[in-house]
Scaffold this motif. Sequence first.
Motif, PDB file in Angstrom:
ATOM      1  N   ALA A 161       4.804   3.916   6.818  1.00  0.00           N
ATOM      2  CA  ALA A 161       3.799   2.888   6.543  1.00  0.00           C
ATOM      3  C   ALA A 161       2.845   2.730   7.722  1.00  0.00           C
ATOM      4  CB  ALA A 161       4.483   1.552   6.232  1.00  0.00           C
ATOM      5  N   THR A 162       3.397   2.736   8.928  1.00  0.00           N
ATOM      6  CA  THR A 162       2.558   2.625  10.128  1.00  0.00           C
ATOM      7  C   THR A 162       1.693   3.865  10.295  1.00  0.00           C
ATOM      8  OG1 THR A 162       4.211   1.221  11.199  1.00  0.00           O
ATOM      9  CG2 THR A 162       2.588   2.282  12.622  1.00  0.00           C
ATOM     10  N   LEU A 163       2.299   5.038  10.124  1.00  0.00           N
ATOM     11  CA  LEU A 163       1.569   6.301  10.278  1.00  0.00           C
ATOM     12  C   LEU A 163       0.395   6.380   9.308  1.00  0.00           C
ATOM     13  CD1 LEU A 163       1.449   9.253  11.429  1.00  0.00           C
ATOM     14  CD2 LEU A 163       2.945   9.903   9.516  1.00  0.00           C
ATOM     15  N   THR A 164       0.595   5.922   8.071  1.00  0.00           N
ATOM     16  CA  THR A 164      -0.437   6.030   7.028  1.00  0.00           C
ATOM     17  C   THR A 164      -1.314   4.779   6.936  1.00  0.00           C
ATOM     18  OG1 THR A 164       1.075   5.180   5.328  1.00  0.00           O
ATOM     19  CG2 THR A 164       1.027   7.573   5.670  1.00  0.00           C
ATOM     20  N   ARG A 165      -1.147   3.877   7.897  1.00  0.00           N
ATOM     21  CA  ARG A 165      -1.908   2.625   7.925  1.00  0.00           C
ATOM     22  C   ARG A 165      -1.795   1.855   6.614  1.00  0.00           C
ATOM     23  NH1 ARG A 165      -7.465   4.100  11.349  1.00  0.00           N
ATOM     24  NH2 ARG A 165      -6.377   4.893  13.209  1.00  0.00           N
ATOM     25  N   GLY A 166      -0.575   1.819   6.115  1.00  0.00           N
ATOM     26  CA  GLY A 166      -0.287   1.013   4.942  1.00  0.00           C
ATOM     27  C   GLY A 166      -0.502   1.692   3.612  1.00  0.00           C
ATOM     28  N   ALA A 167      -0.857   2.982   3.585  1.00  0.00           N
ATOM     29  CA  ALA A 167      -0.986   3.675   2.295  1.00  0.00           C
ATOM     30  C   ALA A 167       0.370   3.753   1.597  1.00  0.00           C
ATOM     31  CB  ALA A 167      -1.569   5.069   2.489  1.00  0.00           C
ATOM     32  N   PHE A 168       1.431   3.794   2.388  1.00  0.00           N
ATOM     33  CA  PHE A 168       2.782   3.607   1.858  1.00  0.00           C
ATOM     34  C   PHE A 168       3.234   2.228   2.311  1.00  0.00           C
ATOM     35  CE2 PHE A 168       7.420   3.772   2.227  1.00  0.00           C
ATOM     36  CZ  PHE A 168       7.758   4.220   0.960  1.00  0.00           C
ATOM     37  N   ASP A 169       3.495   1.330   1.365  1.00  0.00           N
ATOM     38  CA  ASP A 169       3.855  -0.035   1.715  1.00  0.00           C
ATOM     39  C   ASP A 169       5.048  -0.478   0.876  1.00  0.00           C
ATOM     40  OD1 ASP A 169       4.093  -2.745   2.218  1.00  0.00           O
ATOM     41  OD2 ASP A 169       1.932  -3.069   2.370  1.00  0.00           O
ATOM     42  N   PRO A 170       6.245  -0.567   1.475  1.00  0.00           N
ATOM     43  CA  PRO A 170       7.447  -0.921   0.710  1.00  0.00           C
ATOM     44  C   PRO A 170       7.559  -2.396   0.382  1.00  0.00           C
ATOM     45  CG  PRO A 170       7.980  -0.637   3.026  1.00  0.00           C
ATOM     46  CD  PRO A 170       6.539  -0.243   2.885  1.00  0.00           C
ATOM     47  N   THR A 171       6.535  -3.181   0.659  1.00  0.00           N
ATOM     48  CA  THR A 171       6.591  -4.617   0.333  1.00  0.00           C
ATOM     49  C   THR A 171       5.808  -4.951  -0.938  1.00  0.00           C
ATOM     50  OG1 THR A 171       4.634  -5.202   1.668  1.00  0.00           O
ATOM     51  CG2 THR A 171       6.762  -5.172   2.789  1.00  0.00           C
ATOM     52  N   LEU A 172       5.369  -3.939  -1.695  1.00  0.00           N
ATOM     53  CA  LEU A 172       4.518  -4.191  -2.856  1.00  0.00           C
ATOM     54  C   LEU A 172       5.232  -4.011  -4.194  1.00  0.00           C
ATOM     55  CD1 LEU A 172       1.165  -2.546  -1.682  1.00  0.00           C
ATOM     56  CD2 LEU A 172       1.849  -4.952  -1.592  1.00  0.00           C
TER      57      LEU A 172
END
Length: 315
Positions: A98-109
């Motif tokens: 999530a950090t690497l992709t600047r939130g493009a992968f976000d496990p909180t959604l």
Amino acid sequence: MVGTGAIFWATALRAQTRDVLQIEGPAFGASWRIRIAAGADAGAIVSAVNGIVTSVDGAMSPFLPMSEISRFNRMETLEWVPLSAQTHTTIREAKRVATLTRGAFDPTLGGVAGRYGFGPMTQQPAGTFGDLELGAQSAKKAHISQTLDLCGIAKGHALDRIATALKTLGHASFFIELGGEVYALGHHPAGRPWYAGIERPEPQSAALQRVVAVDGEALATSGDRVNRFDFNGRSYGHIIDPKLKRPADTPLACVSVFAPQAITADALATALFAMGPEQGISFANREHIPALFVVRDASGLREVMTANFSTRIIG
């Protein structure tokens, strides 16, 4: 089950011979399949795989009310919550990607996906992945209503554990498919590499987009071919655009990613699809990620490969 809509994108090519043992079973609403040299102890393999599937399901399935992640999501506390090693490992990698992709992968959604019919979670998301703190073996919410959805990465974690289990059983060559994700090591008993087919991302198509060799790494694909629906002339898929908080609206048909670990390939494939073709291709090139982007345009399907994905292609 860890998630719905398992994407059956990659599979071992049909090459069943008396030298190859194929073992398979159910997992996460889909299936697992292992190909290995004949003579392997099938009972030991089945026992190991079933144990891993049950363990990961019990820890990270949002569909099971008493799973570890479901209980974590229900807790209205800002205190540190102890986690099992497997859940902690998966959350740690989810936060890293999530950090690497600047939130493009976000496990909180997970709540956003659920409100579109993709999963059981329907809570309004609270905060972002960056708000969640991880301790040595625990996690702490920034908001009492914050939730985690690990469906975009837990299957990769399970696949890595299955590969480790086979190595522990003494096997140095095998092919594993878990719900469309692949990990392979060594060579087919015939002496050639293990081959995987990436399905062409068109409805009801039985054709392959590409055939690739896999050895000592994982291959994961994300796309909208299976887990989607159409409404009022628009398609809605299960992959969420974190910036817009709705299903990604992109000309991408699918993205396939190679990585040393399946947990990483799983999350990166989701992130690159959510980014869309322009940003995703740029990011994959910059980060040297071997990926195949299949893009829909006026002429049909167009391929773009990044890093050294092309070196794995057999056909």
